[in-house]
Scaffold this motif. Structure first.
Motif, PDB file in Angstrom:
ATOM      1  N   PHE A   1     -10.424 -20.153  38.823  1.00 15.76           N
ATOM      2  CA  PHE A   1     -10.979 -20.421  37.494  1.00 15.76           C
ATOM      3  C   PHE A   1     -12.225 -21.303  37.547  1.00 15.76           C
ATOM      4  N   THR A   2     -12.908 -21.328  38.683  1.00 16.11           N
ATOM      5  CA  THR A   2     -14.141 -22.089  38.777  1.00 16.11           C
ATOM      6  C   THR A   2     -15.222 -21.437  37.920  1.00 16.11           C
TER       7      THR A   2
ATOM      8  N   VAL B   1     -15.527 -17.392  37.205  1.00 14.77           N
ATOM      9  CA  VAL B   1     -15.494 -16.851  35.842  1.00 14.77           C
ATOM     10  C   VAL B   1     -16.788 -16.104  35.538  1.00 14.77           C
ATOM     11  N   ALA B   2     -17.914 -16.680  35.910  1.00 17.19           N
ATOM     12  CA  ALA B   2     -19.201 -16.014  35.665  1.00 17.19           C
ATOM     13  C   ALA B   2     -19.260 -14.652  36.340  1.00 17.19           C
ATOM     14  N   ALA B   3     -18.636 -14.557  37.515  1.00 17.02           N
ATOM     15  CA  ALA B   3     -18.640 -13.295  38.252  1.00 17.02           C
ATOM     16  C   ALA B   3     -17.848 -12.205  37.533  1.00 17.02           C
ATOM     17  N   MET B   4     -16.987 -12.600  36.592  1.00 14.66           N
ATOM     18  CA  MET B   4     -16.170 -11.629  35.867  1.00 14.66           C
ATOM     19  C   MET B   4     -16.857 -11.121  34.608  1.00 14.66           C
ATOM     20  N   THR B   5     -18.031 -11.657  34.279  1.00 22.26           N
ATOM     21  CA  THR B   5     -18.697 -11.309  33.017  1.00 22.26           C
ATOM     22  C   THR B   5     -18.926  -9.803  32.883  1.00 22.26           C
ATOM     23  N   GLY B   6     -19.487  -9.199  33.896  1.00 20.01           N
ATOM     24  CA  GLY B   6     -19.774  -7.768  33.825  1.00 20.01           C
ATOM     25  C   GLY B   6     -18.532  -6.937  33.604  1.00 20.01           C
TER      26      GLY B   6
ATOM     27  N   LEU C   1       3.159 -18.275  38.942  1.00 21.30           N
ATOM     28  CA  LEU C   1       2.827 -16.938  38.449  1.00 21.30           C
ATOM     29  C   LEU C   1       3.313 -16.750  37.016  1.00 21.30           C
ATOM     30  N   LEU C   2       4.501 -17.268  36.725  1.00 25.96           N
ATOM     31  CA  LEU C   2       5.025 -17.200  35.360  1.00 25.96           C
ATOM     32  C   LEU C   2       4.057 -17.860  34.389  1.00 25.96           C
ATOM     33  N   LEU C   3       3.548 -19.032  34.768  1.00 32.04           N
ATOM     34  CA  LEU C   3       2.619 -19.762  33.903  1.00 32.04           C
ATOM     35  C   LEU C   3       1.328 -18.983  33.686  1.00 32.04           C
ATOM     36  N   ILE C   4       0.755 -18.449  34.756  1.00 35.03           N
ATOM     37  CA  ILE C   4      -0.545 -17.791  34.637  1.00 35.03           C
ATOM     38  C   ILE C   4      -0.420 -16.482  33.859  1.00 35.03           C
ATOM     39  N   VAL C   5       0.665 -15.758  34.074  1.00 33.17           N
ATOM     40  CA  VAL C   5       0.875 -14.529  33.305  1.00 33.17           C
ATOM     41  C   VAL C   5       1.020 -14.855  31.821  1.00 33.17           C
ATOM     42  N   SER C   6       1.774 -15.909  31.511  1.00 35.90           N
ATOM     43  CA  SER C   6       2.051 -16.256  30.111  1.00 35.90           C
ATOM     44  C   SER C   6       0.836 -16.856  29.422  1.00 35.90           C
ATOM     45  N   ALA C   7       0.372 -17.987  29.967  1.00 33.85           N
ATOM     46  CA  ALA C   7      -0.746 -18.686  29.333  1.00 33.85           C
ATOM     47  C   ALA C   7      -2.052 -17.954  29.538  1.00 33.85           C
ATOM     48  N   GLY C   8      -2.087 -17.053  30.543  1.00 38.12           N
ATOM     49  CA  GLY C   8      -3.334 -16.391  30.886  1.00 38.12           C
ATOM     50  C   GLY C   8      -3.840 -15.425  29.849  1.00 38.12           C
TER      51      GLY C   8
ATOM     52  N   PRO D   1     -12.612 -21.753  30.397  1.00 38.13           N
ATOM     53  CA  PRO D   1     -13.877 -20.995  30.514  1.00 38.13           C
ATOM     54  C   PRO D   1     -13.680 -19.491  30.432  1.00 38.13           C
ATOM     55  N   LEU D   2     -12.586 -19.001  31.007  1.00 41.43           N
ATOM     56  CA  LEU D   2     -12.317 -17.570  30.972  1.00 41.43           C
ATOM     57  C   LEU D   2     -11.973 -17.121  29.553  1.00 41.43           C
ATOM     58  N   GLY D   3     -11.139 -17.885  28.860  1.00 37.50           N
ATOM     59  CA  GLY D   3     -10.795 -17.547  27.483  1.00 37.50           C
ATOM     60  C   GLY D   3     -12.011 -17.531  26.581  1.00 37.50           C
ATOM     61  N   ARG D   4     -12.877 -18.523  26.749  1.00 37.56           N
ATOM     62  CA  ARG D   4     -14.106 -18.573  25.945  1.00 37.56           C
ATOM     63  C   ARG D   4     -14.983 -17.349  26.228  1.00 37.56           C
TER      64      ARG D   4
END
Length: 402
Positions: free
Chosen positions: A99-100, A104-109, A229-236, A352-355
């Motif tokens: 989540f750096t 995150v920027a690399a996921m924009t496209g 993994l439970l946390l990231i799947v849920s809150a993600g 940052p990813l959510g935003r």
């Protein structure tokens, strides 16, 4: 003060929390806690080392209350969400690499591509037919993003979604909640086994590698692996679903604010931040615990071992910070200060990813469908949760230009 598990009394509850002072004794499905809605005090407590999230260590009532509490999973799982001190720093470090800012920027496209595909599918809707944007956009975009991040097989996505929905529900019986948790862990075990057999370039595989390489638990234990993994799947994705849902709803019910964006007097970042403040995606977040007595303004003391509930939805509108217009949705609000993603050591890693997801979805949606409107006469019902703050559906009409 008994909190409504259906989420239908949220505005009235916020007003009562304001009136009762900085901290209010509340009942959360039978469990007592101090609800803190004052944003100044809440900020202080969220970064106070005397406040822990580890119920196993710092909540004397844990063994007595948790086994028969519908929200047991929220406080019993062992991951960075429920860790304190050195354990929290260790677990957060392991998850934080995904989540750096650079990652995150690399996921924009890719997020733009996913959004465009979803809007293409929505555009096929026959004229005059309602589209549920929570179901068709707000849900699938974050789910697809988190699925790629974690390497979730397509076959598990729908199952994970149903299970996570029930994790956030606060109308289940203790038995229903326990059965859902057991189902969740079975799916996580299936995912871990599949990734151990055939690892990939995904976060799940990296966490498994850290676990298996340092099997003495110095990286993370098997239990921590599952619960991370439970946390990231849920809150993600759940919080991002609500953010997109609420932002669309606010713009459609405040067309003057949308006009300001179109006129260049506010940007999509402004919309996202004001939606986060005005309608925090997580209304109440259980739980924290006082490690020692904490004296509050007004002569109130939170005693050692007592539980604390972060009342984020109320804090986002508190008159002490936002004055009399805290309940007003204003994308030109000059100060972008809210606690929707938390504060202090437990500030949300995925913010940052959510935003990025919300900003991308909103811009593309309103550019593609400039005459979008709520379905006339639609009654927006809240999801049945005192934790999750969103709508059960978001019906709209596209009213596309020719």
């Amino acid at each position: 003060m008994v909190l409504d598990p259906t989420g239908r009394a949220r505005d009235a509850e916020s007003a009562e929390l304001f009136a009762r002072g900085p901290a209010t004794p509340v009942d959360i499905l039978g469990v007592p806690a101090w609800a803190v809605a004052d944003p100044v005090l809440l900020e202080e407590l969220l970064r106070d080392p005397r406040v822990s999230k580890d119920g196993h260590r710092h909540w004397p009532d844990f063994e007595r209350l948790v086994p028969n509490w519908p929200l047991a999973l929220w406080v019993s799982a062992r991951n960075m969400f429920t860790a304190h001190g050195a354990d929290h720093r260790r677990l957060r470090r392991l998850a934080g690499a995904a989540f750096t800012t650079r990652q995150v920027a690399a996921m924009t496209g890719r997020i733009e591509e996913l959004t465009a595909t979803l809007l293409d599918e929505i555009a096929l809707t026959p004229p005059g037919t309602a589209v549920d944007l929570r179901e068709r956009l707000a849900y699938p975009l974050p789910i697809q993003v988190i699925a790629q991040l974690l390497g979730l097989p397509d076959a598990l996505r729908d199952s994970f979604r149903h299970t996570v929905d029930l994790v956030f529900s606060t109308t289940l019986t203790p038995e229903e909640s326990a059965a859902n948790a057991a189902s969740f862990y079975r799916m996580l075990d299936e995912l871990i086994a599949a990734k151990r057999e055939q690892p990939g370039q995904d976060m799940t595989s990296r966490l498994i590698a850290a676990r298996d390489t340092e099997g003495d638990g110095s990286a993370l234990t098997e239990e921590e692996l599952r619960d991370t993994l439970l946390l990231i799947v849920s809150a993600g994705y759940e919080t991002t679903v609500n953010l997109i849902d609420n932002a669309i709803t606010l713009l459609l019910t405040h067309p003057g604010q949308l006009d300001l964006v179109r006129a260049g007097k506010a940007g999509w970042d402004d919309v996202v931040e004001e939606a986060l403040r005005h309608q925090a995606p997580v209304a109440h977040l259980p739980l924290r615990y006082a490690i020692e007595d904490i004296a509050l303004p007004g002569g109130v003391t939170i005693r050692r071992g007592e539980a604390i509930l972060a009342a984020y939805a109320a804090a986002g509108r508190h008159p002490a910070r936002y004055g009399t217009d805290g309940g007003v949705f204003d994308v030109t609000r000059p100060v972008k200060d809210h606690l929707a993603f938390g504060h202090g050591p437990h500030f949300c890693l995925g913010a940052p990813l959510g935003r990025l997801e919300a900003r991308t979805a909103l811009r593309a949606l309103f550019e593609r469908f400039p005459r979008l409107e709520l379905l006339p006469g639609a009654q927006l019902e809240p999801v049945e949760s005192l934790i999750s703050n969103g709508h059960r559906s978001l019906p709209v009409l596209l009213t596309q230009d020719r």
